[in-house]
Design an enzyme around this catalytic site. Sequence first.
Site, short mmCIF file in Angstrom:
data_model
loop_
_atom_site.label_atom_id
_atom_site.label_comp_id
_atom_site.label_asym_id
_atom_site.label_seq_id
_atom_site.Cartn_x
_atom_site.Cartn_y
_atom_site.Cartn_z
CE LYS A 9 -5.15 4.38 -2.27
NZ LYS A 9 -4.40 4.94 -1.49
CE LYS A 34 -12.09 2.73 2.38
NZ LYS A 34 -10.69 2.75 1.98
CE LYS A 42 -8.18 10.58 4.04
NZ LYS A 42 -6.78 10.24 4.46
P1 TYM Z 1 -5.75 6.23 5.25
O1 TYM Z 1 -5.36 7.69 5.00
O2 TYM Z 1 -6.76 5.71 4.01
O3 TYM Z 1 -6.85 6.16 6.47
C1 TYM Z 1 -6.56 6.55 7.73
C2 TYM Z 1 -7.18 5.48 8.89
O4 TYM Z 1 -8.56 5.82 8.90
C3 TYM Z 1 -9.12 4.64 8.73
N1 TYM Z 1 -10.37 4.54 7.90
C4 TYM Z 1 -11.57 4.29 8.22
N2 TYM Z 1 -11.81 3.24 9.24
C5 TYM Z 1 -13.26 3.10 9.28
N3 TYM Z 1 -14.06 3.33 8.25
C6 TYM Z 1 -13.96 4.02 7.20
N4 TYM Z 1 -14.48 4.44 6.20
C7 TYM Z 1 -12.35 4.48 7.15
N5 TYM Z 1 -11.60 5.04 6.05
C8 TYM Z 1 -10.37 5.10 6.49
C9 TYM Z 1 -8.18 3.53 7.82
O5 TYM Z 1 -8.28 2.19 8.30
C10 TYM Z 1 -6.69 4.20 8.66
O6 TYM Z 1 -6.38 3.55 9.86
N6 TYM Z 1 -1.97 3.11 4.38
C11 TYM Z 1 -2.79 3.81 5.54
C12 TYM Z 1 -2.09 4.88 6.06
C13 TYM Z 1 -0.56 4.22 6.83
C14 TYM Z 1 -0.54 3.55 7.95
C15 TYM Z 1 0.90 3.31 8.08
C16 TYM Z 1 -1.48 3.30 8.82
C17 TYM Z 1 0.66 4.29 6.25
N7 TYM Z 1 1.38 4.12 6.95
C18 TYM Z 1 1.27 2.68 9.24
C19 TYM Z 1 -0.95 2.53 10.00
C20 TYM Z 1 0.56 2.18 10.22
C21 TYM Z 1 -3.91 4.69 4.77
O7 TYM Z 1 -3.78 4.85 3.54
O8 TYM Z 1 -4.65 5.15 5.77
#
Ligand code: TYM
Length: 345
Positions: A123, A208, A211
């Site tokens: 990032k 991947k 968004k």
């Molecule tokens: P974020 O917002 O990027 O994604 C949210 C969730 O979606 C999953 N995900 C995917 N799974 C499979 N294939 C994909 N292409 C894909 N893209 C996204 C992510 O693995 C995630 O589970 N850091 C985290 C948010 C967060 C969080 C937390 C998660 C903040 N605090 C505490 C768990 C516990 C994030 O940016 O997710």
Amino acid sequence: MSDTPTNYKGPQRVLSGMQPTGRLHLGNYLGALKNWVELQKDASRECFYCVVDMHAITMPHDPATLPDAVRSAAAAYIAAGVDPEKSAIFAQSAVPAHAEMAWILNCVARLGWLERMTQFKDKAGKDKERASVGLFTYPVLQAADILVYKATQVPVGEDQKQHLELCRDIAARFNRDFGKGEAVFPLTEPLIQGPGARIMSLRDGTSKMSKSDVSDNSRINLEDDADMIARKIKKAKTDPEPLPATVEELEGRAEASNLVGIYAALSGQTKADVLAEFGGQGFGAFKPALADVAVQYLAPISDEYRRLISDKAEIDRMLTKGAERARAVAQPVVDETKKTVGFWG
Ligand code: TYM
């Protein structure tokens, strides 16, 4: 850490979160949300699902649109089947205990641990001197999200694996340094499950689904209607070979493997099951079948999302209630943690 106590005896709790940046997509649904819905069925475990707006400001953002982005993510959670009566759905920033806990854990985590985080490197890009300090300590705030509920399980996609390992390291270090022989925090178990754990772009099977991809055709958004879903699957990149009969033969065929994985995750099968049915067939036959399955699962979610998002006041009421529930659990944990590290009062 051999002298780290591992005798955690607290209740089983589930926590997870998503960023309110852009629209949620099929990867978010199959990697995380679908499992969130399953987990809330077991009433013995309390579930906390937050929209992580504090994480969202680690990158440049627009303050004017952030509140609606939080509402939009919350509406998507509910549309996908998270039940606000069963699970607490809330905005991270509405529970100040997350920030309080993050500070304490910033003083437990080691610089070297954070320097290894690949997401920061991705990032921050080439010019990391210009990245916010918040982006660097992002995974510590994530650990705080989890440990402030003493969450024992965290359902996420595969890309979160490294952050969850860091969370365990932080918990273990805290337990060792301050636990006096007791495991204050659990060593949280990541739940990274099934063929949906890593969904790839429809335009490039090696990157991947995300968004932030500039091409909307690279992803299926939870808001896409049936026509749009079918169109994107029709356009999805493939190779000229028919589908193989075994999972091993998908090796080296990133796009084929991804589409088979999506079919498997949506229909609750394994890739082997899908190949047993479609092996030998070309994409001309497989893509319409995949589109049917995708529409069957996703169209009701997008219809429900559109209904929910039209009533902001109702979403706000639900988020307010969710935050109250979350605070009731998180505040006592952070108060206890403050005492443990020796804060005044
Ligand atoms: P974020 O917002 O990027 O994604 C949210 C969730 O979606 C999953 N995900 C995917 N799974 C499979 N294939 C994909 N292409 C894909 N893209 C996204 C992510 O693995 C995630 O589970 N850091 C985290 C948010 C967060 C969080 C937390 C998660 C903040 N605090 C505490 C768990 C516990 C994030 O940016 O997710």
